[in-house]
Scaffold this active site. Structure first.
Site, PDB file in Angstrom:
ATOM      1  N   GLY A 120       0.696  10.352  -5.716  1.00  0.00           N
ATOM      2  CA  GLY A 120       0.890   9.264  -6.656  1.00  0.00           C
ATOM      3  C   GLY A 120       2.317   8.766  -6.601  1.00  0.00           C
ATOM      4  CD  GLU A 169       6.219  -1.451  -8.028  1.00  0.00           C
ATOM      5  OE1 GLU A 169       5.124  -0.952  -8.361  1.00  0.00           O
ATOM      6  OE2 GLU A 169       6.772  -1.216  -6.933  1.00  0.00           O
ATOM      7  CB  ALA A 196      -0.930  -0.015   1.212  1.00  0.00           C
TER       8      ALA A 196
END
Length: 385
Positions: free
Chosen positions: A135, A248, A128
């Site tokens: 953002g 990621e 989270a």
């Protein structure tokens, strides 16, 4: 179709065997269910458990914690095999990211408690980061984690959280020191079951990736043990994020490659069968040239992705290069989806054809993981020295 190039230095026989095993499992258990999951807005938990039983999520987890003790290349294989079958719904990419935060920074107790459950599919993970007002600017998070005896009390909200409806374990990016910027950020794990004050919002309706459950998460005085802090001390969160973000961003490049390979294969099959003006659509020079361009871009991306995986396995994937593979991969993906859909003509606009879903799924790749504009800024900073 394969993730590997013939010259990829990181690939072993074990990776090839793992790829074949993953492919067979996904053909049997994932492909027949894609449409149902899209309609339902979530992947069945039974699939997570089956994937766990098969060992699909255990490749890079240490053996003592329920894994097989391989490198992150095994996770790359799983992500590619999934997306090269036209699926963007199963949230394994996020599961892998959560796993690596715990592997890299978790205590032995945390690893023993959570890694076996993440490997088996008993637990689904989420991270989270994003908030309604922030953002890509992770230093500006407003969610707080304040000490209360031997616990933290977490307050705040997060949005656009992948696996948000399913997650049993959420790594929350929070401020443990509101007076500091990046140095006040920490990562704290929240086990959602029975967590008083934790609430999930609705399953968000998105343009694409509709089987990938995405939610807003609310934390109202959520009390978790101080032992759920990821890392030995507070204030390490921003550093941890920066160290893990290259993986990621590489996953986004791998996802792009998988989707591209699937889209090109589907398009070639269609234009070989479809006729117009008395000949196959494949026989038009425009079709052949467009597909030649798409295939060339795919092979360039494949080489870059394999180079990045090799660097990652050696601990040498830097932020700028990871930003490049994320930016370039997602940009090329969107270009190729546009070209392939056009070759389907009106049928490309029909959701019964996978290319329409892939076209919609591709768009967010240029946004999440850091927008492509942020990626370009990071790349430019590495040049301005």
């Amino acid at each position: 179709m394969s993730l590997f190039t013939s010259t990829a230095s990181w690939v072993t026989d074990e990776h090839r065997m793992f790829s074949e095993m993953a492919g067979r499992f996904l053909d049997d258990e994932l492909v027949p269910n894609i449409e149902a999951w899209v309609d339902n807005g979530v992947v069945d938990r039974a699939f997570w458990r089956k994937a766990g039983e098969t060992g699909l999520m255990a490749g890079s987890i240490p053996e003592e914690f329920g894994g097989v003790g391989g490198g992150m290349g095994f996770d790359a294989v799983t992500i590619y095999e999934q997306t090269s079958r036209g699926d963007a719904g199963w949230g394994y990419g996020i599961q892998s990211i959560v796993t690596h935060y715990i592997t890299a920074y978790g205590s032995d107790d945390q690893k023993a408690k959570w890694l076996p459950k993440l490997a088996s599919g008993e637990m689904v993970g989420a991270i989270a980061m994003t908030e309604p007002g922030t953002g890509s600017d992770l230093q500006a998070v407003r969610t707080t984690a304040e000490k209360d005896g031997n616990s933290y009390r977490i307050n705040g909200s997060k949005i656009f959280i992948t696996n948000g409806q399913s997650a049993d374990l959420v790594i929350v990016v929070a401020k443990t020191d509101k007076g500091q910027g990046a140095k006040g950020v920490s990562l704290i794990a929240v086990e959602t079951e029975g967590a008083e004050g934790f609430r999930r919002g609705r399953n968000l309706k998105k343009l694409g990736m509709k089987a990938n459950d995405t939610a807003e998460l609310f934390f109202e005085d959520v009390k978790v043990p101080m032992t759920n802090l990821i890392g030995p001390e507070e204030g390490q969160g921003f550093y941890q994020l920066m160290k893990q973000l290259p993986w990621e961003r590489l996953t986004i490049g791998i996802m792009a490659l998988g989707a591209i390979d699937f889209a090109i294969a589907e398009t070639v099959k269609y234009v070989q069968e479809r006729k117009a003006f008395g000949q196959r659509v494949m026989d038009f020079q425009n079709t052949r040239f467009k597909l030649a361009e798409c295939k060339t871009k795919a092979e360039v991306l494949r080489s870059f992705v394999n180079d990045c995986i090799a660097k990652l396995e050696q601990g040498q994937l830097d932020a700028a290069t990871a930003s490049m593979v994320k930016y370039w991969g997602s940009e090329v993906q969107n270009e190729i989806m546009n070209e392939c859909l056009q070759l389907f003509g009106g049928y490309g606009f029909m959701m019964e054809y996978p290319i329409a879903r892939l076209y919609a799924d591709a768009r967010v790749q240029m946004i999440y993981g850091g927008t492509n504009e942020v990626m370009k800024e990071l790349i430019a900073r590495s040049m301005d020295v």
